[in-house]
Design a protein around this motif. Structure first.
Motif, PDB file in Angstrom:
ATOM      1  N   VAL A 185       0.837  -1.207   0.000  1.00  0.00           N
ATOM      2  CA  VAL A 185       0.000   0.000   0.000  1.00  0.00           C
ATOM      3  C   VAL A 185       0.869   1.253   0.000  1.00  0.00           C
ATOM      4  N   SER A 186       1.953   1.238   0.761  1.00  0.00           N
ATOM      5  CA  SER A 186       2.789   2.438   0.861  1.00  0.00           C
ATOM      6  C   SER A 186       3.653   2.675  -0.369  1.00  0.00           C
ATOM      7  N   SER A 187       3.816   1.679  -1.240  1.00  0.00           N
ATOM      8  CA  SER A 187       4.635   1.875  -2.443  1.00  0.00           C
ATOM      9  C   SER A 187       4.077   2.996  -3.323  1.00  0.00           C
ATOM     10  N   PHE A 188       2.776   3.159  -3.326  1.00  0.00           N
ATOM     11  CA  PHE A 188       2.152   4.275  -4.058  1.00  0.00           C
ATOM     12  C   PHE A 188       2.658   5.607  -3.535  1.00  0.00           C
ATOM     13  N   PHE A 189       2.670   5.750  -2.221  1.00  0.00           N
ATOM     14  CA  PHE A 189       2.981   7.035  -1.607  1.00  0.00           C
ATOM     15  C   PHE A 189       4.467   7.370  -1.692  1.00  0.00           C
ATOM     16  N   TYR A 190       5.341   6.358  -1.705  1.00  0.00           N
ATOM     17  CA  TYR A 190       6.770   6.625  -1.887  1.00  0.00           C
ATOM     18  C   TYR A 190       7.033   7.276  -3.237  1.00  0.00           C
ATOM     19  N   LEU A 202       5.407  10.811  -3.461  1.00  0.00           N
ATOM     20  CA  LEU A 202       6.222  11.813  -2.780  1.00  0.00           C
ATOM     21  C   LEU A 202       7.474  12.151  -3.583  1.00  0.00           C
ATOM     22  N   ALA A 203       8.130  11.141  -4.109  1.00  0.00           N
ATOM     23  CA  ALA A 203       9.379  11.358  -4.847  1.00  0.00           C
ATOM     24  C   ALA A 203       9.161  12.120  -6.153  1.00  0.00           C
ATOM     25  N   MET A 204       7.982  12.019  -6.736  1.00  0.00           N
ATOM     26  CA  MET A 204       7.724  12.670  -8.028  1.00  0.00           C
ATOM     27  C   MET A 204       7.171  14.086  -7.913  1.00  0.00           C
ATOM     28  N   GLN A 205       6.983  14.597  -6.717  1.00  0.00           N
ATOM     29  CA  GLN A 205       6.424  15.938  -6.571  1.00  0.00           C
ATOM     30  C   GLN A 205       7.330  17.007  -7.185  1.00  0.00           C
ATOM     31  N   LEU A 206       8.600  16.987  -6.868  1.00  0.00           N
ATOM     32  CA  LEU A 206       9.519  17.983  -7.436  1.00  0.00           C
ATOM     33  C   LEU A 206       9.734  17.801  -8.935  1.00  0.00           C
ATOM     34  N   PRO A 207      10.038  16.588  -9.425  1.00  0.00           N
ATOM     35  CA  PRO A 207      10.188  16.446 -10.876  1.00  0.00           C
ATOM     36  C   PRO A 207       8.923  16.817 -11.654  1.00  0.00           C
ATOM     37  N   ALA A 208       7.766  16.470 -11.117  1.00  0.00           N
ATOM     38  CA  ALA A 208       6.522  16.825 -11.807  1.00  0.00           C
ATOM     39  C   ALA A 208       6.321  18.335 -11.825  1.00  0.00           C
ATOM     40  N   GLY A 209       6.638  18.996 -10.741  1.00  0.00           N
ATOM     41  CA  GLY A 209       6.528  20.455 -10.708  1.00  0.00           C
ATOM     42  C   GLY A 209       7.472  21.123 -11.687  1.00  0.00           C
ATOM     43  N   ILE A 210       8.692  20.614 -11.777  1.00  0.00           N
ATOM     44  CA  ILE A 210       9.664  21.164 -12.726  1.00  0.00           C
ATOM     45  C   ILE A 210       9.191  20.947 -14.153  1.00  0.00           C
ATOM     46  N   LEU A 211       8.666  19.748 -14.443  1.00  0.00           N
ATOM     47  CA  LEU A 211       8.152  19.477 -15.789  1.00  0.00           C
ATOM     48  C   LEU A 211       6.965  20.365 -16.122  1.00  0.00           C
ATOM     49  N   LEU A 212       6.090  20.590 -15.150  1.00  0.00           N
ATOM     50  CA  LEU A 212       4.942  21.463 -15.406  1.00  0.00           C
ATOM     51  C   LEU A 212       5.359  22.911 -15.608  1.00  0.00           C
ATOM     52  N   ILE A 254       3.234 -10.639  -6.787  1.00  0.00           N
ATOM     53  CA  ILE A 254       3.285  -9.429  -5.961  1.00  0.00           C
ATOM     54  C   ILE A 254       4.232  -8.387  -6.530  1.00  0.00           C
ATOM     55  N   TYR A 255       5.267  -8.808  -7.233  1.00  0.00           N
ATOM     56  CA  TYR A 255       6.231  -7.854  -7.778  1.00  0.00           C
ATOM     57  C   TYR A 255       5.615  -7.005  -8.891  1.00  0.00           C
ATOM     58  N   LEU A 256       4.829  -7.641  -9.747  1.00  0.00           N
ATOM     59  CA  LEU A 256       4.126  -6.891 -10.790  1.00  0.00           C
ATOM     60  C   LEU A 256       3.075  -5.971 -10.167  1.00  0.00           C
ATOM     61  N   PHE A 257       2.433  -6.437  -9.110  1.00  0.00           N
ATOM     62  CA  PHE A 257       1.425  -5.619  -8.444  1.00  0.00           C
ATOM     63  C   PHE A 257       2.045  -4.368  -7.827  1.00  0.00           C
ATOM     64  N   VAL A 258       3.191  -4.525  -7.169  1.00  0.00           N
ATOM     65  CA  VAL A 258       3.869  -3.368  -6.567  1.00  0.00           C
ATOM     66  C   VAL A 258       4.358  -2.416  -7.641  1.00  0.00           C
ATOM     67  N   PHE A 259       4.897  -2.947  -8.749  1.00  0.00           N
ATOM     68  CA  PHE A 259       5.344  -2.086  -9.858  1.00  0.00           C
ATOM     69  C   PHE A 259       4.154  -1.303 -10.426  1.00  0.00           C
ATOM     70  N   ALA A 260       3.029  -1.958 -10.608  1.00  0.00           N
ATOM     71  CA  ALA A 260       1.840  -1.281 -11.122  1.00  0.00           C
ATOM     72  C   ALA A 260       1.353  -0.233 -10.140  1.00  0.00           C
ATOM     73  N   ARG A 261       1.424  -0.540  -8.874  1.00  0.00           N
ATOM     74  CA  ARG A 261       1.037   0.435  -7.839  1.00  0.00           C
ATOM     75  C   ARG A 261       1.933   1.658  -7.876  1.00  0.00           C
ATOM     76  N   MET A 262       3.216   1.425  -8.130  1.00  0.00           N
ATOM     77  CA  MET A 262       4.157   2.537  -8.228  1.00  0.00           C
ATOM     78  C   MET A 262       3.872   3.376  -9.478  1.00  0.00           C
ATOM     79  N   LEU A 263       3.461   2.741 -10.559  1.00  0.00           N
ATOM     80  CA  LEU A 263       3.092   3.513 -11.755  1.00  0.00           C
ATOM     81  C   LEU A 263       1.891   4.418 -11.463  1.00  0.00           C
ATOM     82  N   CYS A 264       0.971   3.932 -10.688  1.00  0.00           N
ATOM     83  CA  CYS A 264      -0.189   4.769 -10.326  1.00  0.00           C
ATOM     84  C   CYS A 264       0.241   5.968  -9.489  1.00  0.00           C
ATOM     85  N   GLY A 265       1.279   5.792  -8.700  1.00  0.00           N
ATOM     86  CA  GLY A 265       1.774   6.894  -7.868  1.00  0.00           C
ATOM     87  C   GLY A 265       2.453   7.942  -8.679  1.00  0.00           C
TER      88      GLY A 265
END
Length: 114
Positions: free
Chosen positions: A56-61, A64-74, A103-114
Protein backbone atom coordinates in the motif's frame (compact mmCIF):
# COMPACT_ATOMS: atom_id res chain seq x y z
CA UNK A 1 -19.96 32.16 -19.70
CA UNK A 2 -17.10 34.56 -19.12
CA UNK A 3 -13.84 34.07 -17.25
CA UNK A 4 -12.12 36.43 -14.83
CA UNK A 5 -10.75 38.58 -17.69
CA UNK A 6 -14.26 39.06 -19.12
CA UNK A 7 -13.49 36.83 -22.11
CA UNK A 8 -15.76 34.04 -23.27
CA UNK A 9 -14.83 30.56 -22.07
CA UNK A 10 -14.19 28.18 -24.93
CA UNK A 11 -15.55 24.66 -25.13
CA UNK A 12 -12.00 23.28 -25.42
CA UNK A 13 -11.06 24.91 -22.12
CA UNK A 14 -14.07 23.31 -20.45
CA UNK A 15 -13.17 19.89 -21.89
CA UNK A 16 -9.57 20.26 -20.68
CA UNK A 17 -10.77 21.21 -17.21
CA UNK A 18 -13.27 18.34 -17.16
CA UNK A 19 -10.65 15.77 -18.23
CA UNK A 20 -8.20 17.01 -15.59
CA UNK A 21 -10.94 16.80 -12.96
CA UNK A 22 -11.84 13.26 -14.02
CA UNK A 23 -8.19 12.24 -13.88
CA UNK A 24 -7.87 13.71 -10.40
CA UNK A 25 -10.87 11.68 -9.22
CA UNK A 26 -9.46 8.54 -10.87
CA UNK A 27 -6.06 9.08 -9.28
CA UNK A 28 -7.67 9.61 -5.89
CA UNK A 29 -9.58 6.34 -6.29
CA UNK A 30 -6.37 4.46 -7.13
CA UNK A 31 -4.83 6.05 -4.06
CA UNK A 32 -7.44 4.72 -1.62
CA UNK A 33 -8.66 1.55 -3.35
CA UNK A 34 -6.42 -0.87 -1.47
CA UNK A 35 -8.00 -0.06 1.89
CA UNK A 36 -11.11 -2.17 1.31
CA UNK A 37 -9.09 -4.79 -0.60
CA UNK A 38 -6.62 -5.58 2.18
CA UNK A 39 -8.09 -8.98 3.09
CA UNK A 40 -8.34 -9.99 -0.57
CA UNK A 41 -4.71 -8.99 -1.16
CA UNK A 42 -3.60 -11.02 1.82
CA UNK A 43 -5.42 -14.08 0.49
CA UNK A 44 -4.50 -13.66 -3.19
CA UNK A 45 -0.78 -13.10 -2.72
CA UNK A 46 -0.32 -14.95 0.61
CA UNK A 47 0.82 -11.84 2.45
CA UNK A 48 0.87 -10.87 6.09
CA UNK A 49 -0.22 -7.46 7.42
CA UNK A 50 3.29 -5.98 7.27
CA UNK A 51 3.74 -6.98 3.62
CA UNK A 52 0.38 -5.49 2.70
CA UNK A 53 1.41 -2.23 4.35
CA UNK A 54 4.54 -2.17 2.17
CA UNK A 55 2.44 -2.78 -0.93
CA UNK A 56 0.00 0.00 0.00
CA UNK A 57 2.79 2.44 0.86
CA UNK A 58 4.63 1.87 -2.44
CA UNK A 59 2.15 4.28 -4.06
CA UNK A 60 2.98 7.03 -1.61
CA UNK A 61 6.77 6.63 -1.89
CA UNK A 62 6.65 7.28 -5.62
CA UNK A 63 3.98 9.96 -5.22
CA UNK A 64 6.22 11.81 -2.78
CA UNK A 65 9.38 11.36 -4.85
CA UNK A 66 7.72 12.67 -8.03
CA UNK A 67 6.42 15.94 -6.57
CA UNK A 68 9.52 17.98 -7.44
CA UNK A 69 10.19 16.45 -10.88
CA UNK A 70 6.52 16.82 -11.81
CA UNK A 71 6.53 20.46 -10.71
CA UNK A 72 9.66 21.16 -12.73
CA UNK A 73 8.15 19.48 -15.79
CA UNK A 74 4.94 21.46 -15.41
CA UNK A 75 6.93 24.69 -15.16
CA UNK A 76 9.03 23.83 -18.20
CA UNK A 77 6.29 22.40 -20.42
CA UNK A 78 2.60 23.16 -20.56
CA UNK A 79 0.11 21.06 -18.62
CA UNK A 80 -1.53 20.08 -21.90
CA UNK A 81 1.58 18.03 -22.70
CA UNK A 82 2.17 16.60 -19.23
CA UNK A 83 -1.40 15.61 -18.30
CA UNK A 84 -1.97 13.06 -21.09
CA UNK A 85 1.31 11.33 -20.27
CA UNK A 86 0.45 11.25 -16.57
CA UNK A 87 -3.04 9.93 -17.35
CA UNK A 88 -1.62 7.19 -19.55
CA UNK A 89 0.94 6.09 -16.95
CA UNK A 90 -1.66 6.02 -14.18
CA UNK A 91 -4.14 4.10 -16.34
CA UNK A 92 -1.43 1.63 -17.34
CA UNK A 93 -0.66 1.06 -13.67
CA UNK A 94 -4.34 0.46 -12.90
CA UNK A 95 -4.64 -2.08 -15.71
CA UNK A 96 -1.44 -3.84 -14.62
CA UNK A 97 -2.73 -4.01 -11.04
CA UNK A 98 -5.79 -5.83 -12.32
CA UNK A 99 -3.70 -8.24 -14.38
CA UNK A 100 -0.96 -8.85 -11.80
CA UNK A 101 -0.27 -12.50 -11.14
CA UNK A 102 2.55 -11.95 -8.65
CA UNK A 103 3.29 -9.43 -5.96
CA UNK A 104 6.23 -7.85 -7.78
CA UNK A 105 4.13 -6.89 -10.79
CA UNK A 106 1.42 -5.62 -8.44
CA UNK A 107 3.87 -3.37 -6.57
CA UNK A 108 5.34 -2.09 -9.86
CA UNK A 109 1.84 -1.28 -11.12
CA UNK A 110 1.04 0.43 -7.84
CA UNK A 111 4.16 2.54 -8.23
CA UNK A 112 3.09 3.51 -11.76
CA UNK A 113 -0.19 4.77 -10.33
CA UNK A 114 1.77 6.89 -7.87
Amino acid sequence: QYNIHNQPVSFRAFVAWFMASCFTCFQFCTQIILGPMTVDLMQSFSLDAVSVSYVVSSFFYVFLAMQLPAGILLDRYAAKYIMPVACFICALGAVLMGLASNIYLFVFARMLCG
